[in-house]
Write an enzyme that holds these catalytic residues in place. Structure first.
Site, PDB file in Angstrom:
ATOM      1  N   TYR A 135     -27.297  41.102 -28.452  1.00 56.23           N
ATOM      2  CA  TYR A 135     -27.516  42.536 -28.591  1.00 56.23           C
ATOM      3  C   TYR A 135     -28.148  42.797 -29.952  1.00 56.23           C
ATOM      4  O   TYR A 135     -27.457  42.749 -30.978  1.00 56.23           O
ATOM      5  CB  TYR A 135     -26.175  43.247 -28.471  1.00 56.23           C
ATOM      6  N   GLY A 177     -24.937  38.816 -33.179  1.00 56.19           N
ATOM      7  CA  GLY A 177     -24.199  37.594 -32.927  1.00 56.19           C
ATOM      8  C   GLY A 177     -24.829  36.822 -31.786  1.00 56.19           C
ATOM      9  O   GLY A 177     -25.253  37.418 -30.795  1.00 56.19           O
ATOM     10  N   ARG A 310      12.328  32.806 -44.793  1.00 58.59           N
ATOM     11  CA  ARG A 310      12.279  32.703 -46.249  1.00 58.59           C
ATOM     12  C   ARG A 310      13.510  33.342 -46.879  1.00 58.59           C
ATOM     13  O   ARG A 310      13.865  34.471 -46.545  1.00 58.59           O
ATOM     14  CB  ARG A 310      11.024  33.420 -46.751  1.00 58.59           C
ATOM     15  N   GLN A 330      10.749  44.938 -48.656  1.00 55.80           N
ATOM     16  CA  GLN A 330      10.075  44.142 -47.624  1.00 55.80           C
ATOM     17  C   GLN A 330      10.047  44.939 -46.309  1.00 55.80           C
ATOM     18  O   GLN A 330       9.026  45.009 -45.630  1.00 55.80           O
ATOM     19  CB  GLN A 330      10.824  42.808 -47.441  1.00 55.80           C
ATOM     20  N   ARG A 333       7.596  47.821 -46.200  1.00 53.02           N
ATOM     21  CA  ARG A 333       6.194  47.414 -46.084  1.00 53.02           C
ATOM     22  C   ARG A 333       5.912  46.861 -44.688  1.00 53.02           C
ATOM     23  O   ARG A 333       4.830  47.069 -44.138  1.00 53.02           O
ATOM     24  CB  ARG A 333       5.867  46.343 -47.128  1.00 53.02           C
ATOM     25  N   GLY A 401       3.396  33.365 -51.961  1.00 46.80           N
ATOM     26  CA  GLY A 401       2.368  32.360 -52.206  1.00 46.80           C
ATOM     27  C   GLY A 401       1.899  31.664 -50.942  1.00 46.80           C
ATOM     28  O   GLY A 401       0.694  31.508 -50.724  1.00 46.80           O
ATOM     29  N   GLU A 424     -20.071  48.348 -34.876  1.00 48.54           N
ATOM     30  CA  GLU A 424     -19.850  49.435 -33.914  1.00 48.54           C
ATOM     31  C   GLU A 424     -19.528  50.744 -34.630  1.00 48.54           C
ATOM     32  O   GLU A 424     -18.701  51.528 -34.169  1.00 48.54           O
ATOM     33  CB  GLU A 424     -18.724  49.079 -32.946  1.00 48.54           C
TER      34      GLU A 424
END
Ligand SMILES: Cc1cc2nc3c(=O)[nH]c(=O)nc-3n(C[C@H](O)[C@H](O)[C@H](O)COP(=O)(O)OP(=O)(O)OC[C@H]3O[C@@H](n4cnc5c(N)ncnc54)[C@H](O)[C@@H]3O)c2cc1C
Ligand SMILES: Cc1cc2nc3c(=O)[nH]c(=O)nc-3n(C[C@H](O)[C@H](O)[C@H](O)COP(=O)(O)OP(=O)(O)OC[C@H]3O[C@@H](n4cnc5c(N)ncnc54)[C@H](O)[C@@H]3O)c2cc1C
Lengths: 664, 672
Positions: A135, A177, A310, A330, A333, A401, A424
């Protein structure tokens, strides 16, 4: 390692039926069965492994992508997969390839803009992949402004052909693409010129490469535009550059559904209304909204599971450390992002319905709801993709990390997703279109014209301008009607404030430009209202399964109250709620997080993602993170030798102070 | 290229002396001259080219980085560069390698925590690069919680040695830069154990690799932890893991400045106060703040120049000398309201970094005089500003990329790599949320110490809290028209009032909890927001303070004033929920701030290109096709595209196997 589920305890805490939630998430039991079956098929196929992707060079990666695409097509044919199954298959292969554009843009466009005859000729070729299409709209110099494209298609009546040309460097096609290395054909957009007259931009089917040896046809210069964000990610795609030097194509390769050029070179409109073309746009953007919820849910799934694995701090009073998912920061968020994933899922589902509805209306020559549907999909595309891109990054940061390692899956997920904010329709440009529509709607209110669809709340402007939120205690924020009215009041008050400011300008265009930042904010408010209201609507349906609806209600409230907190300035400055009410909303939000907490892992399990699809060491279903991080590290090419390549030339002489005479 | 300056017209519009601004940005004429000279040196050296970085495989990239690091060291010694010049040179090489960790972490750790003897022994080796050091603190299982590290260093009185050991998988050291493949030595943090007693985490110098053949020493398992975010970026450095299997080191390799282990195995504190160690943390974080301003300014420079080059829409009503041209996207108000606050932030962070440098010097002097009174405040301040500036810079870089539309997504724009290489700054040297919670803890402590009802003298960045009573009761913002927002005091008071009221509200809510630490964790989200309000106030107030200095150069100060107002008012707009809910502003005043912001954007617009030129970045350092100085973007984009390996051949590698059989419908029999 085998068989241990480190998250079993988390799973046992869930207060709802996860399998039923899986059905809700994919949309139907049928969809769950199909997608689940195909996901397993893909995950168990060694050709489709992807854990080595980020270490490949560009050439290796691209070749690997070609291989997967061919293998995918082979399997689809061998197994005689249905169209639905085939598209799940491509989805789970999870590696951008020319096939995305072939099926996602080239085919739909021929369907949408080709005449019946053209469809008969081209679609069978495309369906069998005897040709590969791309396209080609964007140029080096023009993306957002499609009307400004420079490529020309000039009709030559002598030969009954169009002559395609790239008159300037900036007119080079740039970005499509599949164009760079794979496509044999393109739908190319160019200014149609007949008899010296410019008729604006139209689509043409152009063959790019020879079907025998794949070499570019005469007059065509084509190549790849180079590396993009991240490793792996979108680098598996050959976004390309294309220049035309007097390339001739037969007249019947102009896509002629709405406008034609006759043998004599006359430009005529067909009786098919132009608006039909917008249908395709609504279709494409609706799939982008669905993709947003998918990408977001993947990131949330990884971050949630890892946050439960964790542990950090908190062992002072003896015992094990605290799971980081138990820290309120935590939660504040992460949980709104989990709620957003569900919210976007349902608004995507609703958009699918909207598209069907619009298509039926268009076919019945009813264009009344088109502008609203168009604004709505544009706005939701903008809202959901921006939020998703930011959220993926936030999920990565939530992993500390280790989220920065490629094998967490999150860097690549971000890199491959984020261009959705740009392609788009650039997200800001889209919001401005929504704002334009809103201003028009507001300006027509006095005339008594009833706003439709998602703008129908504007019909209650009089009430919404003066209504007062009647929240008095924390629990009042759990009433859908209260939430809805607060969002409606905020949205309409922002729109009306913009309209009033606009009226102070003698030149409306100038006013619009001057106030465009405020307008974009008003558009966001409108779109957030849509998401909230569709989530609430979803909850009014009958939803089977123990505890399922309760969880969704909780998520819906989290989504809404989190938006209120995040955009508090809007709600307060428009007087839609008071400072005291805002603080109650915040208190409520905290207890909603606690309510969600025991269900968090089960709620991401409900996405039903295989480890193959997730592609994340941190997000593994079994939570067995550390041994696998360690094992993955060893696979890095740098660990192939104990002493690194380059030691003798660049490290040893340095340590021995012999650099001076070295040739570097 | 054609040699013409496509941005000349933009440059001619500037209303201030760019050369003078360059000096303000660099900090001093001297700093400007040194950095400028070294920048040219690096840019002119073909060995330091970096444009092909994104297409290299991991191994090629890594080897190339080793080459650059060696070449840099060679040049540094050949030219006899001073320490300052050498660090500029490493900076402009702009490719992460073991050298950054060696100079930035290993050497300072020895300076900060080593005894004089230890410094005499190790520093000459390190500064001559006869050894290469890394800083090994983080483990697979523990990063934020340093006290939870599991590696042990047990004293063995028989041999007068420490035995370094990794007892579990999660105790593997994980992340240290330069560790994976290069470092010969490390400062390793481990739990000190003497006679069965655990004395907590201490630093030890451990040799990792043989200086002869670079092989890991016995008992040491070491390697690279794998690919990281983005192409190029942090992949040029070998963040590594290491496991110790009973590795013996001499007793004098424990860093003993503040505490020691005697020959008999007794653990004793020296008379050097522990607090000194915090000084090193302040130092490192202050550098990160400076880095944030640099990273953000690079991104802003690219986005600003490209936004002036890029034209889109609007040719209907726009003409230049008879031909219709489209609007420069920098003239769209939405573009301005996204870009200009970032430009202002870059300057704001620059000045706050400068101030932090002063703070560090001040602190060091005080510490040396045994005055620890300002340490907690300085510590909270740098932690908070590290968090604030790195989060804002990371988001800002990504926004700049989006401001460049589709082309920003190409690696040749420089922005993807800039983002990927900067963003871990939000995580290392303290996770940004964990840091804000530390700031909040400090603020709550400060408030709890305020004697109720009376004004109280406080020092440093919390001094305003002494006016608690005023701000809680009497204060009301007196803005009545848009121009009132141009008064520094008005702005400052609004920020102070908001910060105090948010902190005070948190403190009050905390008192409702019987268990303080439970209350703190329950309210931690609000506390984080209060900490942010405090830190934003610091940035605004230091910017205002900077403007009270004498600043030379035609129009320079006026530009900085405009930027300062933009910075402050954009924060008010972005956080208007805070300002309104605390009653510091009313909706009318918030809306006036927004109006003023719009006119400030219009005022800064003609100066924008000159304001990013003032960063004085060479095209080499910027590394962006979109941000090149001359604005000749399109031919460069085209040229860069041609260099991609995929364009080495006309027909793609893999066509014969995977495309031809597909097109010819012969896939079914193909072996794939
Ligand atoms: C990964 C990827 C894949 C793609 N695939 C294809 C493909 O297959 N086929 C294809 O044809 N194209 C493709 N594109 C191109 C894509 O559609 C364009 O990049 C997109 O439309 C944005 O246009 P632009 O790049 O010109 O941005 P610009 O318009 O140049 O945007 C630059 C800045 O200007 C601002 N701006 C522009 N106009 C206005 C305005 N009127 N008001 C306010 N602000 C404005 C924008 O907000 C943005 O901040 C692809 C792009 C990417 C990144
Ligand atoms: C590129 C890079 C380079 C590095 N280089 C080095 C190096 O040279 N040497 C070295 O020793 N280390 C290095 N590190 C490690 C780095 O210092 C740690 O990653 C960092 O300290 C964060 O710790 P973590 O990864 O354990 O995060 P975690 O603590 O696991 O964070 C995970 C999540 O938990 C949250 N969280 C954790 N504790 C709390 C709490 N108490 N309250 C609320 N929320 C909490 C965080 O906010 C985060 O969202 C590097 C890291 C990176 C990414």
């Amino acid at each position: 390692m085998e068989g241990v589920d480190h998250l079993a305890h988390e799973r046992s805490k869930a207060q709802f039926d996860v399998d039923q939630m899986k059905v809700v998430w994919v949309g139907s039991r049928h969809a769950l069965q199909v997608s689940d079956r195909i996901a397993r098929l893909v995950a168990s196929d060694p050709v489709l492994r992807k854990d080595d992707r980020t270490m490949m060079t560009r050439k290796e990666l691209f070749k690997n992508t070609l291989r997967k695409a061919a293998h995918g097509w082979k399997r689809i044919n061998e197994l005689r997969l249905s169209e639905e199954e085939a598209s799940w298959f491509r989805h789970y292969v999870d590696q951008p390839a020319y096939t995305d554009l072939h099926w996602g843009m080239f085919v739909p466009f021929i369907k949408g803009s080709g005449t019946e005859e053209q469809q008969k000729k081209w679609l069978p070729l495309a369906y069998k992949m005897q040709i590969i299409g791309c396209y080609a709209q964007t140029e080096l110099g023009h993306g957002s402004n499609v009307q400004g494209l420079e490529t020309t298609a000039t009709f030559d009546p002598k030969t009954d052909e169009f002559v395609l040309n790239s008159p300037t460097l900036t007119s080079s096609k740039w970005w499509p693409g599949g164009l760079g290395k794979a496509a044999t054909h393109a739908v190319a957009f160019a200014r149609l010129i007949t008899d010296g007259k410019d008729h604006g931009v139209n689509g043409f089917i152009v063959q790019l490469r020879n079907l025998d040896d794949h070499l570019p046809l005469p007059g065509i210069t084509v190549g790849d535009i180079g590396m993009k964000f991240g490793n792996g990610a979108y680098n598996s795609m050959d976004n390309g550059v294309l220049r035309f030097d007097n390339v001739r194509i037969p007249r019947d390769q102009m896509l002629m559904r709405v406008a034609q050029v006759t043998r004599e070179g006359k430009y005529v409109q067909s009786n098919v209304p132009r608006q039909l073309l917008y249908g395709t746009m609504v279709f494409v953007r609706q799939t982008i909204v669905a993709d947003a919820s998918t990408a977001l849910s993947r990131a949330v799934c990884i971050a949630t599971r890892y946050s439960a694995v964790r542990r950090q701090f908190g062992s002072e009073n003896g015992g094990v450390e605290t799971q980081v998912i138990d820290y309120k920061t935590q939660q504040s968020r992460l949980f709104p992002l989990l709620a957003s994933a569900y919210a976007f899922r349902f608004v995507g589902e609703w958009l699918k319905w909207l598209y069907t509805d619009v298509t039926q209306k268009l076919q019945a020559n009813d264009f009344s709801t088109l502008p609203e549907a168009h604004a709505c999909t544009a706005g939701l595309k903008s809202l959901t993709t921006s939020a998703t891109a930011d959220a993926i990054e936030e999920c990565r940061k939530l992993c500390g990390g280790h989220g920065y390692l490629s094998n967490s899956g999150l860097p690549e997920l971000f890199a491959v997703y984020v261009p959705a904010c740009t392609y788009e329709g650039d997200n800001i440009v889209l919001l401005l279109q929504v704002a334009r529509f809103l201003m028009k709607t507001v300006s027509q209110l006095p005339s008594g014209k009833k706003p439709v669809g998602t703008t129908s709340y504007m019909g209650r402007a009089e009430h919404l301008i003066q209504c007062r939120c009647n929240v008095q205690k924390v629990e009042d924020w759990l009433k859908p009607s209260v939430i809805l009215e607060a969002f409606e009041a905020r949205a309409i008050r922002m729109s009306i404030a913009c309209a009033q400011d606009l009226s102070k300008f003698s030149n409306q265009e100038e006013g619009f430009a001057e106030l465009s930042s405020n307008l974009a904010e008003a558009a966001v408010a409108h779109c957030q209202l849509i998401v909230v209201s569709k989530f609430i609507e979803k909850l009014q349906q009958d939803i089977p399964g123990k505890g399922v609806k309760e969880q969704l209600q909780n998520l819906c409230n989290i989504y809404a109250l989190y938006i209120i907190h995040k955009h508090l300035g809007d709600f307060l400055s428009t007087g839609s709620i008071t400072a005291k009410q805002a603080s109650l909303a915040n208190d409520q939000l905290r207890s909603l997080y606690s309510k969600l907490r025991p269900n968090a892992i089960a709620l991401v399990d409900a996405f039903n993602y295989t480890d193959h699809y997730l592609g994340s060491v941190l997000g593994r279903y079994d939570g067995d993170v550390y041994p696998n991080l360690y094992a993955e590290a060893w696979k890095d090419p740098l660990n192939e030798s104990v002493v690194p390549d380059g030691y003798r030339e660049y490290i040893q002489p340095l340590l021995k102070n012999q650099l001076r005479n070295a040739r570097l | 290229m054609d040699g013409s300056d496509h941005l000349a017209h933009e440059r001619s519009k500037a209303q201030f002396d760019v050369e003078k601004m360059k000096i303000v940005w660099a900090g001093s004429l001297y700093a400007f001259q040194v950095s400028n000279r070294i920048a040219r040196l690096v840019a002119g050296d073909p060995a330091f080219r970096k444009e092909n970085r994104a297409v290299l495989s991991r191994r090629e990239l890594f080897k190339n980085t080793l080459r650059k690091a060696a070449h840099a060291w060679k040049r540094i010694t050949e030219l006899g560069l001073s320490e300052e010049e050498a660090s500029w040179l490493r900076f402009y090489v702009d490719e992460l390698s073991y050298a950054y960790v060696h100079w930035g972490m290993f050497v300072p750790a020895i300076k900060g925590s080593g005894t004089e003897d230890q410094q005499n022994k190790w520093l000459p080796l390190a500064t001559n690069m006869q050894i290469i050091g890394t800083y090994a603190q983080t483990e697979l299982g523990h990063g934020s919680n340093v006290r939870g590290l599991e590696t042990t260093a047990s004293f063995d009185p028989k041999t007068d040695e420490f035995i370094i050991h990794s007892p579990t998988l999660t105790s593997s050291k994980w992340w240290p830069g330069g560790l994976g493949k290069i470092a010969t030595h490390a400062v390793v943090y481990a739990r000190l154990i003497t006679d069965g007693q655990d004395h907590g985490v201490h630093g030890f110098i451990v040799q990792l690799r043989s200086l002869d053949d670079h092989l890991p020493l016995p008992g040491i398992t070491v390697g690279d932890i794998g690919m990281k975010f983005g192409s190029g970026a942090f992949n040029s450095i070998d963040n590594g893991f290491v496991r110790f299997d009973h590795v013996h080191i001499p007793r004098n390799q424990m860093l003993m400045r503040v505490s020691q282990v005697t020959r008999e195995g007794k653990y004793v504190h020296s008379n050097v106060p522990r607090q000194l160690v915090y000084g090193a943390m302040v130092y490192v974080r202050q550098i990160i703040v400076v880095d944030a301003s640099i990273a953000l300014s690079r991104a802003v420079c690219i986005a600003a120049r490209y936004s002036a080059v890029r034209r889109q829409f609007g040719s209907e009503n726009h003409e230049i000398s008879g031909t219709r041209v489209e609007t420069q996207v920098i003239d769209y108000k939405t573009q301005q309201s996204r870009l200009f606050p970032l430009l202002a932030s870059a300057y704001a962070f620059r000045f706050i970094g400068e101030w932090l440098k002063w703070l560090y010097t001040d602190l060091t002097q005080k510490l040396e005089a045994n005055d620890f009174s300002t340490l907690p405040e300085a510590h909270a301040c740098t932690a908070g500003l590290k968090s604030l500036t790195t989060s804002a810079a990371a988001d800002g870089i990504e926004e700049c990329r989006k401001l460049c539309g589709g082309h920003g997504y190409l690696t040749s724009s420089g922005l993807p790599e800039l983002y990927a290489v900067f963003v871990p700054a939000c995580t290392y040297e303290g996770d940004n949320i964990v840091l804000l919670l530390q700031v909040a803890r400090f603020l709550m402590k400060t408030i709890s110490k305020l004697p109720s009802g009376r004004n109280y003298k406080l020092s440093g960045a919390t001094a305003y809290m002494g006016h608690m009573e005023h701000y809680l009761i009497k204060y009301s913002c007196n803005v009545q028209k848009a121009e009132d927002w141009l008064k520094p005091n008005t702005i400052l008071e609004a920020f102070e009032a908001r910060a105090i009221r948010m902190c005070f509200a948190c403190a009050q809510n905390l008192t409702k909890f019987a268990d303080q630490s439970e209350g703190f964790s329950e309210l931690s989200t609000d506390l984080v927001e209060a900490a942010i309000a405090h830190c934003q106030l610091i940035v605004v107030s230091k910017f205002i303070k900077k403007l009270r200095q004498n600043i030379e150069g035609n129009g320079v100060k006026q530009q900085l004033e405009t930027l300062c107002y933009i910075y402050a008012l954009h924060l008010i707009h972005k956080n208007s929920g805070d300002f309104l809910s605390t009653g510091c502003l009313n909706p009318k005043q918030a809306s006036l701030a927004n109006d003023q912001l719009r006119s400030l954007y219009a005022k800064v617009r003609p100066n924008v290109i000159a304001l990013v030129d003032a960063f004085n970045y060479s095209d080499h350092f910027l590394g962006s096709v979109l941000g090149c100085y001359d604005g000749n973007v399109y031919p460069r984009l085209y040229e860069e595209a041609c260099k991609d390996p995929l364009n080495d051949s006309v027909v793609a590698d893999g066509y014969g196997e995977y495309i031809q059989p597909l097109l010819n419908q012969q896939l079914l029999n193909a072996r794939l």
